[in-house]
Scaffold this active site. Structure first.
Site, PDB file in Angstrom:
ATOM      1  N   GLU A  82       0.806  -1.218   0.000  1.00  0.00           N
ATOM      2  CA  GLU A  82       0.000   0.000   0.000  1.00  0.00           C
ATOM      3  C   GLU A  82       0.840   1.270   0.000  1.00  0.00           C
ATOM      4  OE1 GLU A  82      -2.310  -3.417   1.572  1.00  0.00           O
ATOM      5  OE2 GLU A  82      -0.359  -2.536   2.108  1.00  0.00           O
ATOM      6  N   PHE A 106      -5.615   0.002   5.705  1.00  0.00           N
ATOM      7  CA  PHE A 106      -4.318   0.055   5.038  1.00  0.00           C
ATOM      8  C   PHE A 106      -4.059   1.412   4.392  1.00  0.00           C
ATOM      9  CE2 PHE A 106      -5.610  -4.573   4.271  1.00  0.00           C
ATOM     10  CZ  PHE A 106      -5.163  -4.959   5.524  1.00  0.00           C
ATOM     11  N   HIS A 147     -14.209  -0.634   3.017  1.00  0.00           N
ATOM     12  CA  HIS A 147     -14.241  -1.457   4.228  1.00  0.00           C
ATOM     13  C   HIS A 147     -13.880  -0.656   5.479  1.00  0.00           C
ATOM     14  CE1 HIS A 147     -14.150  -4.362   0.992  1.00  0.00           C
ATOM     15  NE2 HIS A 147     -14.393  -5.357   1.832  1.00  0.00           N
ATOM     16  N   ARG A 159     -18.491  -1.551   3.133  1.00  0.00           N
ATOM     17  CA  ARG A 159     -18.606  -2.918   2.626  1.00  0.00           C
ATOM     18  C   ARG A 159     -20.061  -3.359   2.520  1.00  0.00           C
ATOM     19  NH1 ARG A 159     -16.411  -8.301   5.889  1.00  0.00           N
ATOM     20  NH2 ARG A 159     -16.921  -9.841   4.297  1.00  0.00           N
TER      21      ARG A 159
END
Length: 313
Positions: A58, A83, A109, A167
């Site tokens: 990332e 992330f 998410h 999500r």
């Protein structure tokens, strides 16, 4: 609240990128080995030559996006919020924020509704982290229509942007003609007893709570606040003056998010009692998204309960 179509805003992100890609030839998309989950695979299938899988790296993805932006391209990056905001924070701060590069971060998410992935993946700190970066725009859409409009607005503005997408599928309550503007809130219901300011997937819950509270005789000034930074301070101040008390609702820690942004602003210009509904100073845990949201009080029933407590002194 009547039954509505439900769409996850991560799907909205992928669909918006595909739609935008048809005319925005300088738009490129980067993903960190999660194109299926972040839904950038939708863009990848349409424009494979403009989609880059950077692997499970990332921080490197952010650096690659930074480089691409200096070539006149507009990179949209994608990975989980944990992330994007957590693992890659140094690169977001130093490589994007400091030189104020034109890179857009699509973080999926986010929040407790990640569900079974558990505390390690339930990022409830991303608003707080991204708000501290000078010049960073921070946003979280409430439904499919707003999410797609947000992506297009992010493309059109110059500078770094952080957007959080969910999500879980959530109700679509906006009409297709909804006009979204960065830094502007939306009044969903006029009232005078108490103001409720919500964002993200908490907005449909706040709408349901507002309907119940109105039946119980409590007049609610309901605001959808998709942009956390820059905050629509004019609308916040108007709510404070009209109602004299405010409740904020967010799928984020009560530390550093929408609630603190509202309280911090009002404490300086118009001191007003603010009650924050969000994740308290604790980690999440694994479980079905719907059950977790209820367990953490991120639901219409708890908004009603807290609002009545606030209104009763």
């Amino acid at each position: 609240m009547a039954e509505m179509t439900k769409i996850a805003t991560r799907d909205s992100y992928g669909n918006a990128l595909k739609e935008l890609g048809a005319t925005a030839e300088n738009l490129v998309v980067l993903d960190a080995d999660l194109a299926g989950a972040t839904k950038t695979a939708t863009f990848q299938k349409a424009y494979p030559e403009r989609h880059f899988d950077c692997g499970i790296a990332e921080a490197n993805m952010i650096n690659v996006a930074a480089g691409l932006s200096t070539m006149g391209l507009v990179p949209f990056t994608a990975t989980f919020a944990m992330f994007a905001a957590g693992r890659a924070f140094e690169q977001v701060r130093n490589t994007l924020g400091y030189p104020h590069l034109n890179v857009k971060i699509g973080a999926t998410h986010g929040g407790i509704s990640v569900g079974e992935d558990g505390a390690s993946h339930q990022c409830c700190e991303d608003f707080a982290l991204m708000r501290t970066i000078p010049g960073m725009t921070v946003m979280c859409p409430s439904d499919d229509v707003e999410a797609k409009a947000m992506v297009k607005a992010a493309y059109e503005m110059e500078g770094p942007v952080y957007m959080r997408f969910g999500r879980a599928a959530t109700p679509v309550f906006h009409k297709d003609d909804y006009k979204f503007a960065i830094g502007k809130g939306e009044v969903l219901h006029e009232g005078t007893d108490v103001a409720i300011i919500a964002n993200g997937i908490m907005v449909p819950e706040a709408i349901a709570a507002c309907e119940q509270l109105e039946k119980d005789g409590i007049s609610v000034y309901l605001i959808n606040m998709p942009t956390i930074k820059p905050l629509d301070t004019d609308l916040v101040l108007d709510a404070a003056k009209k109602c004299g008390r405010i409740i904020t609702v967010e799928e984020h820690s009560i530390i550093g998010g929408l609630g603190e942004a509202v309280a911090g602003y009002l404490s300086e210009v118009h001191p007003t009692p603010v009650k924050r509904i969000g994740v308290n100073d604790e980690f999440g845990h694994s479980g079905p998204a719907g059950e977790l949201l209820k367990a953490f009080g991120l639901c219409a029933d708890n908004i009603v309960k807290v609002t009545k407590e606030v209104c009763n002194g």
